[in-house]
Design a protein around this motif. Structure first.
Motif, short mmCIF file in Angstrom:
data_model
loop_
_atom_site.label_atom_id
_atom_site.label_comp_id
_atom_site.label_asym_id
_atom_site.label_seq_id
_atom_site.Cartn_x
_atom_site.Cartn_y
_atom_site.Cartn_z
N UNK A 81 0.88 -1.17 0.00
CA UNK A 81 0.00 0.00 0.00
C UNK A 81 0.92 1.22 0.00
N UNK A 82 0.86 1.98 -1.09
CA UNK A 82 1.73 3.16 -1.23
C UNK A 82 0.85 4.38 -1.38
N UNK A 83 1.02 5.32 -0.46
CA UNK A 83 0.31 6.60 -0.52
C UNK A 83 1.35 7.68 -0.80
N UNK A 84 1.43 8.08 -2.07
CA UNK A 84 2.49 8.99 -2.52
C UNK A 84 1.87 10.36 -2.83
N UNK A 85 1.88 11.23 -1.84
CA UNK A 85 1.35 12.57 -2.06
C UNK A 85 -0.17 12.60 -2.10
N UNK A 105 6.34 11.31 0.35
CA UNK A 105 6.25 12.69 -0.14
C UNK A 105 6.43 12.64 -1.65
N UNK A 106 5.41 13.00 -2.36
CA UNK A 106 5.48 12.91 -3.82
C UNK A 106 6.40 13.98 -4.41
N UNK A 107 6.38 15.15 -3.80
CA UNK A 107 7.14 16.26 -4.38
C UNK A 107 7.86 17.00 -3.26
N UNK A 108 9.19 16.89 -3.25
CA UNK A 108 9.98 17.58 -2.23
C UNK A 108 11.17 18.23 -2.91
N UNK A 286 6.87 20.94 -0.78
CA UNK A 286 6.64 19.60 -0.24
C UNK A 286 5.19 19.21 -0.45
N UNK A 287 4.98 17.95 -0.75
CA UNK A 287 3.63 17.43 -0.97
C UNK A 287 3.58 16.03 -0.36
N UNK A 288 3.40 16.02 0.95
CA UNK A 288 3.48 14.76 1.69
C UNK A 288 2.16 14.00 1.63
#
Length: 305
Positions: A81-85, A105-108, A286-288
């Protein structure tokens, strides 16, 4: 920490940093353009007013996507289970079971920025051969007579006392160009080569040591009275030297006590000037991923947040 040994090295380092900042800003501008275009499209969403149950091999929730339940949520996957952003939110209990659970964090992105520039106090490195502290550097404030031209002392800034010159007759010589440049008074050319005392009859040193001096100035050269005057004055200078030698012994003891011994005089030293530039990484974007439950949360598996 980066050490620079010349202004050229420092300027080259700063230039490299500036170039990297420009490269970063250029790349970020491109990414921001793509992201702005994507923001015009709605993200995916799976929502249930009541409970939400999902079972499968893998679950990927990314790019602002939403999994939502008004009640309990149960996610069971055989792989990961991957929750990316994205956001996984249950108003009730949240239960996730999978070998791998990753909230990412999808975008850092970050950039290095300068935060301060400080000119440090000067240090003095002792280079004098034979000095017990040769090779070591100390704050400039711990030295005395650095600008005297006759040698400095490392005595924690306590100024040594100057010994007095003994009284005597000597041949008058013309001062050198270097001595004149340092402020010494010129000498009447007619007096060069003649014999004269090094202390004038009205010098304050006589009052300092309580010695009665001559009451009149020394007769000019060629005056027969000069010989008689000199004989009397030499006796006075002998008495003065007794006081001067006693004083110089006290000066030597004092200077030795503060470390300003003649053998520790420093003529060779290096002035060290340094600056400290401080930088830090600043997060620019950042987009965690978000995992949240209104009640209890249970995660079973290898979890990375």
């Amino acid at each position: 920490m980066t050490a620079f040994h010349s202004d050229g090295e420092k300027e080259a380092f700063f230039k490299t940093i500036e170039e990297k900042i420009l490269d970063y800003e250029k790349a970020k501008s491109t990414v921001d353009g793509i992201r702005k275009e994507m923001e015009g499209h709605p993200s995916a969403a799976l929502a249930a007013r009541g409970s939400l149950t999902m079972t499968g091999n893998t679950l990927l929730n990314s790019s602002g996507a939403l999994l939502y339940s008004g009640g309990d949520m149960t996610l069971t996957e055989k792989g990961s289970v991957i929750n990316r952003g994205g956001t996984i939110n249950a108003q009730g209990n949240l239960s996730i079971t999978a070998p791998v659970i990753s909230n990412e964090n999808e975008s850092f992105s970050s950039e290095r920025v300068w935060t301060s520039h400080v000119t440090n106090p000067k240090l003095i490195r002792i280079d004098q051969d034979g000095h017990p502290e040769k090779g070591q550097a100390f704050p400039e404030s711990e030295f005395s007579r650095l600008s005297s031209g006759y040698g400095a002392y490392h005595n924690k800034g306590i100024t040594p006392k100057e010994p007095l010159e003994e009284a005597a007759y000597g041949i008058i010589t013309a001062p050198t160009e270097e001595e004149l440049a340092e402020g010494e008074d010129p000498v009447d050319p007619s007096l060069v080569g003649t014999l004269a005392p090094n202390y004038a009859y009205d010098d304050p040193i006589f009052q300092q040591f309580g010695i009665t001096s001559m009451t009149t100035a020394r007769p000019k050269n060629g005056d027969p009275a000069q010989k008689v005057w000199d004989e009397s004055y030499r006796k006075i200078l002998d008495s003065l030297n007794v006081k001067i030698r006693e004083y110089n012994r006290e000066v030597e003891a004092y200077n030795n006590s503060i470390g300003a011994i003649e053998g520790a005089k420093i003529k060779n030293y290096t002035i060290i000037r340094t600056n400290t530039h401080t930088s830090e990484k600043k997060v620019t974007e950042t987009k965690a991923g978000i995992l949240s439950g209104g009640k209890n949360m249970t995660l079973v598996g290898d979890v990375t947040n």
